[in-house]
Design a protein around this motif. Structure first.
Motif, short mmCIF file in Angstrom:
data_model
loop_
_atom_site.label_atom_id
_atom_site.label_comp_id
_atom_site.label_asym_id
_atom_site.label_seq_id
_atom_site.Cartn_x
_atom_site.Cartn_y
_atom_site.Cartn_z
N ASP A 69 0.85 -1.18 0.00
CA ASP A 69 0.00 0.00 0.00
C ASP A 69 0.89 1.24 0.00
OD1 ASP A 69 -1.73 2.08 0.50
OD2 ASP A 69 -2.73 1.13 2.20
N LYS A 71 0.26 4.21 0.35
CA LYS A 71 -0.15 5.21 1.33
C LYS A 71 0.46 4.92 2.70
CE LYS A 71 -4.53 6.48 -0.87
NZ LYS A 71 -6.01 6.58 -0.69
N LYS A 72 0.90 3.68 2.91
CA LYS A 72 1.47 3.29 4.19
C LYS A 72 2.96 2.99 4.12
CE LYS A 72 -2.76 1.17 6.03
NZ LYS A 72 -3.36 -0.09 6.58
N SER A 74 6.67 3.25 1.55
CA SER A 74 7.32 3.78 0.35
C SER A 74 8.28 2.78 -0.26
CB SER A 74 8.08 5.07 0.70
OG SER A 74 9.22 4.76 1.51
#
Length: 221
Positions: A69, A71-72, A74
């Motif tokens: 994900d 968004k969570k 990198s």
């Protein structure tokens, strides 16, 4: 079919990373332990032959592929985990066990090149990691997937009841997490707080707690 609660929380968008770290069982568990990683699987890539198998790898490399994900988590964090959890400064004794990053787009390529250069400067020695475009990823045989999980009969049987097909099980965050804990990745606190989300019976939860050997958190920075 019962589905683990954690598997009902899949993000709408994921990105994919593909790494070779000298083998694939342990890296599969390593990345499976990281919050933000949705699913993992092991396989073969990097070679020139079609449909490799474990016994006919030719010039392919043992590889782990993961969806995460963004968004969570990198890609830079994944690169940090990649370089700090295997011996990239040691030349592989066999092509099968090479260190490699297979990028999916130009952004991943640029980040991988920069991370390799930085790690090489920090290490003060040659880094043998290859950086190549991903072509075809061949999923490894069932017996290589979720290696530690398959070797805990009661827990494995319960996952097979939830996911009779291996391709479905490989989409399970719960399977990736449990395999990671059995390998010794993660933390005791996280296991205790999340164990109820894995879809396991109380007795299987006890087996997991007993079989997990002092898991340790993995640094992402």
């Amino acid at each position: 079919m019962k589905v683990p609660p954690i598997d009902l929380l899949m993000p709408k968008t994921t990105e994919t990373a593909t790494f070779s770290m000298g083998c694939f069982w342990s890296p599969d568990a390593l990345f499976g332990s990281i919050n933000g990683v949705v699913r993992t699987k092991v396989g073969y890539t990097g070679g020139t032959t079609d449909a490799p198998t474990y016994w006919t790898l030719a010039d392919h490399i043992e590889t782990v592929q993961l969806d995460y994900d963004p968004k969570k988590l990198s890609f830079q964090t994944l690169l940090h985990l990649f370089f700090t959890n295997h011996k990239a400064a040691r030349a592989p004794w066999k092509r099968q066990y090479a260190s490699a990053i297979f990028y999916h787009d130009q952004k991943q390529k640029d980040l991988a090149m920069a991370a390799k250069a930085a790690f090489q400067t920090q290490a003060g020695q040659q880094i043998y990691t290859e950086i190549n475009p991903l072509k075809t990823f061949y999923v490894a045989e069932d017996r290589h997937q979720k290696y530690k999980l398959q070797r805990q009969p009661q827990i494995w049987e319960e996952f097979q009841e939830m996911y009779p097909r291996m391709d479905a099980l490989l989409h399970s965050t719960a399977a990736a997490k449990v395999n990671a804990y059995l390998y010794g990745y993660g933390s005791s606190e996280e296991l205790e707080s999340s164990i109820s989300s894995f879809g396991l019976s109380p007795s299987a939860q006890q087996v997991l707690l007993q079989k997990t050997r002092s898991p340790k958190p993995i640094s992402c920075s």
